[in-house]
Design a protein around this motif. Structure first.
Motif, short mmCIF file in Angstrom:
data_model
loop_
_atom_site.label_atom_id
_atom_site.label_comp_id
_atom_site.label_asym_id
_atom_site.label_seq_id
_atom_site.Cartn_x
_atom_site.Cartn_y
_atom_site.Cartn_z
N ARG A 183 4.82 2.16 4.56
CA ARG A 183 4.79 1.53 3.24
C ARG A 183 3.36 1.11 2.90
NH1 ARG A 183 10.25 -2.21 2.46
NH2 ARG A 183 11.67 -0.48 2.03
N TYR A 184 2.52 2.09 2.77
CA TYR A 184 1.14 1.86 2.33
C TYR A 184 0.78 2.97 1.36
CZ TYR A 184 -0.30 5.54 5.63
OH TYR A 184 -0.44 6.73 6.29
N GLN A 185 -0.35 2.83 0.70
CA GLN A 185 -0.75 3.81 -0.30
C GLN A 185 -2.09 4.44 0.06
OE1 GLN A 185 -0.67 2.25 -4.32
NE2 GLN A 185 1.45 1.55 -4.16
N VAL A 186 -2.26 5.65 -0.42
CA VAL A 186 -3.55 6.33 -0.35
C VAL A 186 -3.93 6.75 -1.76
CG1 VAL A 186 -3.20 7.17 2.00
CG2 VAL A 186 -2.47 8.58 0.07
N PRO A 229 -5.78 -5.82 13.10
CA PRO A 229 -5.40 -5.68 14.51
C PRO A 229 -4.53 -6.82 15.00
CG PRO A 229 -7.74 -5.27 14.22
CD PRO A 229 -7.23 -5.80 12.92
N GLN A 230 -4.70 -8.00 14.37
CA GLN A 230 -3.92 -9.16 14.80
C GLN A 230 -2.46 -9.05 14.37
OE1 GLN A 230 -6.83 -9.22 13.23
NE2 GLN A 230 -8.24 -10.25 14.61
N GLY A 231 -2.14 -8.06 13.57
CA GLY A 231 -0.76 -7.88 13.14
C GLY A 231 -0.48 -8.45 11.78
N GLY A 232 -1.43 -9.12 11.15
CA GLY A 232 -1.23 -9.66 9.81
C GLY A 232 -1.30 -8.57 8.78
N THR A 233 -0.94 -8.88 7.55
CA THR A 233 -0.97 -7.88 6.49
C THR A 233 -1.28 -8.53 5.17
OG1 THR A 233 0.31 -6.21 5.32
CG2 THR A 233 1.53 -8.07 6.14
N SER A 234 -1.99 -7.81 4.33
CA SER A 234 -2.28 -8.32 3.00
C SER A 234 -1.46 -7.59 1.94
CB SER A 234 -3.77 -8.13 2.69
OG SER A 234 -4.09 -6.76 2.65
N THR A 235 -0.56 -6.69 2.40
CA THR A 235 0.24 -5.95 1.43
C THR A 235 1.52 -6.71 1.13
OG1 THR A 235 1.27 -4.72 3.25
CG2 THR A 235 -0.61 -3.71 2.20
N PRO A 236 2.02 -6.65 -0.10
CA PRO A 236 3.22 -7.39 -0.45
C PRO A 236 4.47 -6.87 0.24
CG PRO A 236 2.54 -5.98 -2.27
CD PRO A 236 1.45 -5.94 -1.25
N VAL A 237 4.49 -5.56 0.57
CA VAL A 237 5.67 -5.00 1.22
C VAL A 237 5.23 -4.29 2.50
CG1 VAL A 237 7.66 -3.49 0.98
CG2 VAL A 237 6.70 -4.62 -1.04
N PRO A 238 5.43 -4.90 3.67
CA PRO A 238 4.98 -4.27 4.91
C PRO A 238 5.88 -3.11 5.30
CG PRO A 238 6.19 -6.28 5.40
CD PRO A 238 6.08 -6.20 3.90
N ARG A 290 -6.92 -2.31 8.45
CA ARG A 290 -6.67 -0.94 8.04
C ARG A 290 -6.84 -0.83 6.53
NH1 ARG A 290 -4.22 1.94 12.19
NH2 ARG A 290 -3.09 0.71 13.75
N PRO A 291 -6.98 0.38 6.01
CA PRO A 291 -7.09 0.53 4.56
C PRO A 291 -5.92 -0.06 3.78
CG PRO A 291 -7.79 2.54 5.64
CD PRO A 291 -7.23 1.65 6.71
N ASP A 292 -4.73 -0.14 4.42
CA ASP A 292 -3.59 -0.72 3.73
C ASP A 292 -3.50 -2.24 3.90
OD1 ASP A 292 -2.81 -0.94 6.38
OD2 ASP A 292 -0.71 -0.44 5.97
#
Length: 369
Positions: A193-196, A177-186, A171-173
């Motif tokens: 808790r994502y930004q646009v 799809p696997q559920g992982g995240t690259s954002t410091p605060v999920p 996703r842009p944040d």
């Protein structure tokens, strides 16, 4: 997830029974591979997307060479992030190239072309992740996310979308799809808790600046500040998100989970409604010349206004009909020009009722603005 079922978009019945498939290795991402008008991504053009899916199904059913039994894709995703059910879950796709490839993966098609609309919107990327998750949860799709070109000789899904696939189909944040995240605060507790980024300014959890304070003050003034303990500040917190979600719901937006329409992260429409303007980089409004009259657009006749009209067609990407290597602007109101104008009219809700290709005052205004 915003899902439109087959009945919802008006699907025609399958020509014959679709093959059942218990599970797949994963999902392959596709694009249309033809011209798609840029105008399909306009905020007000979402009403045209269901018709666009019907057109795709009709073209597949009319393809005697491939002899499709139905629309070829498992699902399709529009530029506004809505997922349209195609063949659906547990049905073998017809889009991946051959029987073995079709059994191995589902097929999700982004409404992107090889000309016109070629770069996926953020909403589309969200929708693609939603579609992949939908096929995993209800269709037993495996973990693989590949492009159509993986294993089959094709340019599909186009370089911009394929680069996104190779980068993890996130996703842009940053959420994959696997559920992982690259954002410091999920996102936690159902709070987005994502930004646009709108006009070069960031909004959402952790965003900082005077523009954030402006939003907070406007929320309080409008009566949507109950989640503040002290008051607005220059850093976007969960309180800002909750307050903005309340405001979005007051506008009739639905869905408060992350990445839904009322999740508390602004979009251009809700931000404009709150502030009365969009802060950030100022975009000069184009000056539209006066409408020259319908007599300027006579098939086979020349008029200087046609060159101006052509400029709008080129800028907005409505040039798929042409006589040479590409569409060339000029004063002649040709059949190709008329057909390109008709494409623009069909993609514009205010004009779609009568897409005859002959410019009137409203077509002129919307095309050149």
């Amino acid at each position: 997830m915003k899902l439109v079922t087959r009945a919802g978009w008006g699907a025609r019945p399958s020509r014959y029974d679709l093959a059942y498939i218990a599970s797949t290795k994963g999902t392959k991402v596709h694009y249309e591979g033809t011209y798609v008008p840029k105008g399909l991504a306009d905020p007000g053009a979402h009403g045209s997307c269901a018709g666009h899916v019907r057109d795709i199904q009709a073209s597949h059913l009319a393809n005697t060479k491939e002899n499709y039994s139905d629309i070829a894709y498992s699902a399709l995703v529009c530029p506004h992030g809505t997922v349209f059910e195609g063949r659906g879950q547990h049905r073998q796709t017809g889009a991946n190239g051959d029987q073995a490839l079709n059994k191995a993966h589902y097929a999700v098609c982004a409404m992107l072309g090889d000309s016109g609309l070629v770069v996926p919107t953020d909403a589309m990327l969200d929708g693609l992740v939603d579609a992949i998750g939908w096929l995993r949860n209800g269709g037993s799709a495996g973990a693989e996310v590949l492009g159509h070109r993986d294993g089959y000789a094709t340019a599909c899904p186009g370089d911009p979308l394929y680069a996104w696939v190779k980068a993890g189909a996130k996703r842009p944040d940053g959420t994959a799809p696997q559920g992982g995240t690259s954002t410091p605060v999920p996102s936690v507790g159902g709070i987005a808790r994502y930004q646009v980024v709108i006009n070069g300014l960031s909004y959402g959890f952790g965003a900082k600046g005077s523009h954030v304070t402006e939003v907070g003050k406007a929320l309080v003034k409008a009566g949507y500040g109950k989640h503040y303990r002290v008051g607005p500040s220059e850093e976007w917190t969960d309180a800002d998100t909750r307050n903005f979600s309340d405001f979005q719901q007051s506008l009739g937006f639905e869905g408060t989970a992350p990445h839904q329409d009322a999740d508390g992260v602004p979009g251009p429409v809700s931000l404009q409604r709150l502030l009365g303007h969009l802060p950030g980089k100022e975009v000069k409004a184009s000056v539209v010349p006066p409408f020259p009259g319908r007599s300027a657009f006579v098939l086979g006749k020349s008029h200087p206004a046609v060159t101006t009209l052509d400029g709008g067609l080129v800028r907005k990407g409505y040039t798929r009909h042409h006589a040479g290597a590409k569409y060339e602007p000029g004063p002649l109101f040709s059949e190709n020009c008329r057909r390109n104008v008709a494409d623009f009219q069909r993609a514009t809700p205010a004009l779609a009722g009568d897409p005859d290709g002959y410019p009137g005052p409203l077509t002129w205004q919307l095309l050149l603005s």
